[in-house]
Design a protein around this motif. Sequence first.
Motif, PDB file in Angstrom:
ATOM      1  N   ILE A  31      -6.244  -1.726   1.148  1.00 29.52           N
ATOM      2  CA  ILE A  31      -5.023  -2.434   0.777  1.00 29.52           C
ATOM      3  C   ILE A  31      -4.015  -2.431   1.925  1.00 29.52           C
ATOM      4  O   ILE A  31      -3.051  -3.181   1.912  1.00 29.52           O
ATOM      5  CB  ILE A  31      -4.344  -1.824  -0.485  1.00 29.52           C
ATOM      6  CG1 ILE A  31      -4.328  -0.303  -0.406  1.00 29.52           C
ATOM      7  CG2 ILE A  31      -5.012  -2.292  -1.760  1.00 29.52           C
ATOM      8  CD1 ILE A  31      -3.528   0.362  -1.506  1.00 29.52           C
ATOM      9  N   THR A  70     -10.478  -7.422  -2.067  1.00 27.15           N
ATOM     10  CA  THR A  70     -11.508  -6.689  -2.813  1.00 27.15           C
ATOM     11  C   THR A  70     -12.502  -7.656  -3.462  1.00 27.15           C
ATOM     12  O   THR A  70     -13.714  -7.409  -3.474  1.00 27.15           O
ATOM     13  CB  THR A  70     -10.847  -5.807  -3.910  1.00 27.15           C
ATOM     14  OG1 THR A  70      -9.877  -4.984  -3.277  1.00 27.15           O
ATOM     15  CG2 THR A  70     -11.846  -4.930  -4.629  1.00 27.15           C
ATOM     16  N   GLU A 104     -10.285  -0.199 -11.238  1.00 29.64           N
ATOM     17  CA  GLU A 104      -9.828  -1.278 -12.139  1.00 29.64           C
ATOM     18  C   GLU A 104      -9.897  -2.624 -11.426  1.00 29.64           C
ATOM     19  O   GLU A 104     -10.326  -3.633 -11.988  1.00 29.64           O
ATOM     20  CB  GLU A 104      -8.388  -1.004 -12.597  1.00 29.64           C
ATOM     21  CG  GLU A 104      -8.311   0.126 -13.618  1.00 29.64           C
ATOM     22  CD  GLU A 104      -6.889   0.568 -13.906  1.00 29.64           C
ATOM     23  OE1 GLU A 104      -5.936   0.054 -13.257  1.00 29.64           O
ATOM     24  OE2 GLU A 104      -6.728   1.449 -14.777  1.00 29.64           O
ATOM     25  N   HIS A 105      -9.495  -2.604 -10.156  1.00 28.60           N
ATOM     26  CA  HIS A 105      -9.523  -3.838  -9.378  1.00 28.60           C
ATOM     27  C   HIS A 105     -10.963  -4.357  -9.255  1.00 28.60           C
ATOM     28  O   HIS A 105     -11.236  -5.544  -9.440  1.00 28.60           O
ATOM     29  CB  HIS A 105      -8.915  -3.580  -7.987  1.00 28.60           C
ATOM     30  CG  HIS A 105      -8.530  -4.830  -7.274  1.00 28.60           C
ATOM     31  ND1 HIS A 105      -7.684  -4.854  -6.202  1.00 28.60           N
ATOM     32  CD2 HIS A 105      -8.891  -6.119  -7.465  1.00 28.60           C
ATOM     33  CE1 HIS A 105      -7.544  -6.093  -5.772  1.00 28.60           C
ATOM     34  NE2 HIS A 105      -8.266  -6.886  -6.520  1.00 28.60           N
ATOM     35  N   ARG A 108     -12.117  -5.964 -12.434  1.00 32.63           N
ATOM     36  CA  ARG A 108     -11.529  -7.297 -12.692  1.00 32.63           C
ATOM     37  C   ARG A 108     -12.191  -8.399 -11.879  1.00 32.63           C
ATOM     38  O   ARG A 108     -12.221  -9.549 -12.305  1.00 32.63           O
ATOM     39  CB  ARG A 108     -10.020  -7.261 -12.379  1.00 32.63           C
ATOM     40  CG  ARG A 108      -9.232  -6.475 -13.410  1.00 32.63           C
ATOM     41  CD  ARG A 108      -7.737  -6.790 -13.354  1.00 32.63           C
ATOM     42  NE  ARG A 108      -7.051  -6.037 -14.382  1.00 32.63           N
ATOM     43  CZ  ARG A 108      -6.478  -4.847 -14.192  1.00 32.63           C
ATOM     44  NH1 ARG A 108      -6.465  -4.305 -12.988  1.00 32.63           N
ATOM     45  NH2 ARG A 108      -5.905  -4.210 -15.186  1.00 32.63           N
TER      46      ARG A 108
END
Length: 433
Positions: A31, A70, A104-105, A108
């Motif tokens: 990130i 990601t 979590e990313h 998704r």
Amino acid sequence: MRISVIGTGYVGLVAGTCLADTGHRVICVDIDEERIARLKRGELSIYEPGLEELLTRNIEEERLSFTSDTGEAVAKSLLVFLCVGTPSLENGEHDISALMGAAEHVARVMDGYRIIVNKSTGPAGTTARIAARMRELTGHEFDVVVNPEFIKEGAAVDDFLRPDRIVVGCEDVRVLEIMRELYAPFLRTGKPFLAMDLASAEMSKLAVNAMLAARISVMNEFATFCEAAGADVSHVREAVAADGRIGAGYLFPGLGFGGSCLPKDVIACAAWAEKLGLDAPLLRAAAAVNDAALRRFIGRIRSFYGEAVARKRIAIWGTTFKPRTDDLRGAPALRVIDALLGAGAAIHAYDPVAGKKLAALYGDRIRVAAKNYDALVDADGLVICTEWNEFRRPDYDRMAELMRERVIFDGRNLYTPATLEQNGFQYFSVGRG
Ligand SMILES: NC(=O)c1ccc[n+]([C@@H]2O[C@H](COP(=O)([O-])OP(=O)(O)OC[C@H]3O[C@@H](n4cnc5c(N)ncnc54)[C@H](O)[C@@H]3O)[C@@H](O)[C@H]2O)c1
């Protein structure tokens, strides 16, 4: 295989690069966009011996690439490694929020089956929690694997390429075979591939760090005994290390262990035990002895100078938590510097690779020298905090000429007391009479 690695810190960058070097296509994600931009140009975000050459080669051969997206990385990968930081919460437990956020990313953006490999350190049950949370966020199938990392900063590439063992926690036999195949090139010397359940794999990492921390703390406790009893802990260490049941690693007494793993993992494990209604007296003791070793070392410097420390200029050699890394996280040197600054001393520090980081951390509160002898000019004392090789056999005459007061506080026992005395130095080391 196609692999993505989430987090390009000390673990992720080494793992991603070494996996690419065996032929896999690896996309590393972070990130931190600046870090990714630098990596795309082939510039290392960390100092790790041997890594740059490997990184450049694998970028050139188009096996290794970098992105801050990601989704883009996960779309192209079967395996997704999680290598994000798990620092300490205020109560000492592991903070797994960044790790959970990364998982979590991934959930998704997943567009099909994936194998999620957790390399970050957390309490047993962390990866099962990750799996449960991901299941809430995606309808796609996935498996989870725990693959704890045992590399040492400063020798991380070598450790990854030639590991003592590979630990894999996994519940699916097909996934286990994929992991076995992935690591086969690194295990040609016959080192074991240890398959187990998820929680045991997570626990293995914590137990290794606890054992290493305890070894250092036992020797630091003996250093204190040796001082009181007129013995020399260097001789004692040699005798202990020669015992085949014990071995030589992690027995060096000094100003204590530091870094981003040992201290936080030992404390986190103890805090976690407490949460489970258990006691962890040995872990607490390892941490307490470590803290006491550093406080004793700082106390010795403070009591040598007394109130006059406020008028002293102190040189520091080595600021990283160990040699051959630029990592300042949890470095004992920072506590030494903070204590001396707090007492009003002026600090002139030198580190072979962490100078820039140090300057960024302290600004104009300290001076950072470009060369080791520069730090000694008009110094009223030298404090050695990291055992970089270049400090091991210095030019004592040159040091004596440059320093105002010939005093050395050696937190790593680099020198022989008699030699230093002969050269006109007052010399304080750890656990030697
Ligand atoms: N440093 C070591 O020597 C070592 C050795 C063994 C295990 N470990 C464990 O491995 C884990 C990683 O440690 P490290 O030292 O490499 O950490 P690090 O802080 O050097 O790197 C973590 C990286 O993850 C990135 N990141 C955070 N959240 C992200 C997200 N959602 N998506 C993408 N990137 C994200 C950060 O920007 C950072 O660059 C920790 O759990 C640590 O305890 C570390």
